[in-house]
Motif scaffolding. Structure first.
Motif, PDB file in Angstrom:
ATOM      1  N   LEU A   2       0.859  -1.183   0.000  1.00 58.33           N
ATOM      2  CA  LEU A   2       0.000   0.000   0.000  1.00 58.33           C
ATOM      3  C   LEU A   2       0.894   1.232   0.000  1.00 58.33           C
ATOM      4  O   LEU A   2       1.777   1.354   0.859  1.00 58.33           O
ATOM      5  CB  LEU A   2      -0.888   0.009   1.257  1.00 58.33           C
ATOM      6  N   PRO A   3       0.731   2.145  -0.963  1.00 62.19           N
ATOM      7  CA  PRO A   3       1.546   3.365  -0.944  1.00 62.19           C
ATOM      8  C   PRO A   3       1.387   4.113   0.376  1.00 62.19           C
ATOM      9  O   PRO A   3       0.276   4.261   0.895  1.00 62.19           O
ATOM     10  CB  PRO A   3       0.986   4.176  -2.116  1.00 62.19           C
ATOM     11  N   HIS A   4       2.506   4.556   0.908  1.00 58.85           N
ATOM     12  CA  HIS A   4       2.504   5.258   2.195  1.00 58.85           C
ATOM     13  C   HIS A   4       3.604   6.319   2.152  1.00 58.85           C
ATOM     14  O   HIS A   4       4.633   6.216   2.809  1.00 58.85           O
ATOM     15  CB  HIS A   4       2.749   4.269   3.335  1.00 58.85           C
ATOM     16  N   CYS A   5       3.361   7.348   1.350  1.00 60.46           N
ATOM     17  CA  CYS A   5       4.361   8.378   1.101  1.00 60.46           C
ATOM     18  C   CYS A   5       4.143   9.552   2.054  1.00 60.46           C
ATOM     19  O   CYS A   5       3.022  10.072   2.156  1.00 60.46           O
ATOM     20  CB  CYS A   5       4.278   8.856  -0.348  1.00 60.46           C
ATOM     21  N   PRO A   6       5.168  10.000   2.765  1.00 66.55           N
ATOM     22  CA  PRO A   6       4.988  11.060   3.773  1.00 66.55           C
ATOM     23  C   PRO A   6       4.414  12.354   3.219  1.00 66.55           C
ATOM     24  O   PRO A   6       3.614  13.018   3.877  1.00 66.55           O
ATOM     25  CB  PRO A   6       6.413  11.268   4.305  1.00 66.55           C
ATOM     26  N   GLN A   7       4.802  12.750   1.989  1.00 62.59           N
ATOM     27  CA  GLN A   7       4.402  14.044   1.457  1.00 62.59           C
ATOM     28  C   GLN A   7       3.328  13.956   0.372  1.00 62.59           C
ATOM     29  O   GLN A   7       3.009  14.972  -0.252  1.00 62.59           O
ATOM     30  CB  GLN A   7       5.636  14.754   0.885  1.00 62.59           C
ATOM     31  N   CYS A   8       2.772  12.785   0.127  1.00 66.13           N
ATOM     32  CA  CYS A   8       1.856  12.636  -1.000  1.00 66.13           C
ATOM     33  C   CYS A   8       0.804  11.573  -0.688  1.00 66.13           C
ATOM     34  O   CYS A   8       1.123  10.527  -0.113  1.00 66.13           O
ATOM     35  CB  CYS A   8       2.637  12.254  -2.257  1.00 66.13           C
ATOM     36  N   ARG A   9      -0.442  11.850  -1.077  1.00 70.57           N
ATOM     37  CA  ARG A   9      -1.526  10.885  -0.920  1.00 70.57           C
ATOM     38  C   ARG A   9      -2.281  10.746  -2.238  1.00 70.57           C
ATOM     39  O   ARG A   9      -3.499  10.573  -2.259  1.00 70.57           O
ATOM     40  CB  ARG A   9      -2.481  11.331   0.200  1.00 70.57           C
ATOM     41  N   ALA A  10      -1.553  10.854  -3.347  1.00 67.91           N
ATOM     42  CA  ALA A  10      -2.218  10.842  -4.652  1.00 67.91           C
ATOM     43  C   ALA A  10      -2.811   9.476  -4.998  1.00 67.91           C
ATOM     44  O   ALA A  10      -3.860   9.391  -5.645  1.00 67.91           O
ATOM     45  CB  ALA A  10      -1.228  11.260  -5.740  1.00 67.91           C
ATOM     46  N   CYS A  11      -2.140   8.389  -4.606  1.00 69.86           N
ATOM     47  CA  CYS A  11      -2.613   7.041  -4.949  1.00 69.86           C
ATOM     48  C   CYS A  11      -3.799   6.664  -4.075  1.00 69.86           C
ATOM     49  O   CYS A  11      -3.657   6.497  -2.856  1.00 69.86           O
ATOM     50  CB  CYS A  11      -1.492   6.024  -4.765  1.00 69.86           C
ATOM     51  N   THR A  12      -4.962   6.533  -4.702  1.00 68.48           N
ATOM     52  CA  THR A  12      -6.197   6.275  -3.981  1.00 68.48           C
ATOM     53  C   THR A  12      -6.766   4.922  -4.396  1.00 68.48           C
ATOM     54  O   THR A  12      -7.110   4.733  -5.568  1.00 68.48           O
ATOM     55  CB  THR A  12      -7.236   7.366  -4.288  1.00 68.48           C
ATOM     56  N   PRO A  13      -6.857   3.945  -3.485  1.00 68.66           N
ATOM     57  CA  PRO A  13      -7.433   2.656  -3.850  1.00 68.66           C
ATOM     58  C   PRO A  13      -8.847   2.841  -4.404  1.00 68.66           C
ATOM     59  O   PRO A  13      -9.628   3.662  -3.906  1.00 68.66           O
ATOM     60  CB  PRO A  13      -7.451   1.880  -2.528  1.00 68.66           C
TER      61      PRO A  13
END
Length: 238
Positions: free
Chosen positions: A57-68
């Motif tokens: 699961l993407p878990h990027c500190p500065q980005c939440r662009a990837c949305t399931p």
């Protein structure tokens, strides 16, 4: 999936596959966990995705662009463009096949990568790369093959869990772009889910405005996962 029984690892920062100027990190379920086959369905429900033998699961500190995101199979109805796609491919046979490597599939996979992802690090995929990326010993995978006569035009790698199908990857003949085989693959996966009375088709991640990822909003009703629940996209974005 009980968090106290499953180890999660966070990857080191690495190049983002969607935005060249960004770095990315993932949460990964312990790939050595003996119960990955049982964890897979609950992991999909929580937004995870399979790549090879890893659930991440993407878990990027500065980005939440990837949305399931996932399609509500029962209520999905193809739009005009999608109906045209079905008619355009009415001459194809769709086969549910055992997942795995063979020379015919590998040749098509190589051609697709060289055309669609040149220089992306995947365009010289050998047999082991094919197996490692598309299948896993524990995953409930089938290949949907699209054929015109004896000729293989496309393969939709599809994982089949009790509560959801996952559209893992699709590759197809790069000379057949007019057929919109990527769209056709999703429509066939919806049809498969209906035949098996499975309520959801998981499409991985939707990225708003991204030229390669925003197309998923056309498969309505589409649900996207917020912090702790699934919501219908029209309730959020319209």
């Amino acid at each position: 999936m009980r968090s106290e029984r499953v180890r999660l690892f966070q990857t080191l920062p690495h190049a983002c596959g969607y935005y060249a100027e960004r770095t990315a990190q993932n949460l990964v379920i312990d790939p050595a966990a003996p119960q990955l086959d049982r964890l897979y369905g609950p992991a999909l429900e929580r937004g995870f995705r399979r790549a090879g033998g890893h659930l991440y699961l993407p878990h990027c500190p500065q980005c939440r662009a990837c949305t399931p995101c996932r399609i509500d199979v029962e209520h999905f109805a193809p739009d005009r463009s999608q109906r045209r796609c079905l008619r355009r491919n009415a001459d194809l046979e769709v086969r549910e096949c055992i997942a795995g490597y063979n020379a015919e599939r590998h040749a098509l996979y190589e051609r697709y990568l060289r055309t669609r992802h040149p220089g992306g690090g995947m365009d010289e995929a050998d047999a082991s790369d094919f197996r490692r990326f598309l299948t896993a010993p524990w995953s409930p995978t089938i290949f949907l093959e699209f054929r015109r006569g004896a000729r293989l035009l496309g393969v939709a790698v599809t994982d089949v869990c009790l509560t959801g199908l996952s559209a893992v990857y699709t590759f197809y003949d790069p000379d057949e772009t007019a057929r919109s085989l990527g769209t056709f693959a999703i429509l066939q996966q919806v049809a498969l889910a209906r035949r098996r009375a499975i309520p959801w088709l998981y499409l991985g991640f939707w990225i708003e405005g991204h030229p390669k990822m925003d197309y998923k909003r056309r498969f309505r009703p589409l649900q996207i996962r917020t912090t702790d629940s699934w919501k219908t996209m029209s309730d959020i974005t319209d």
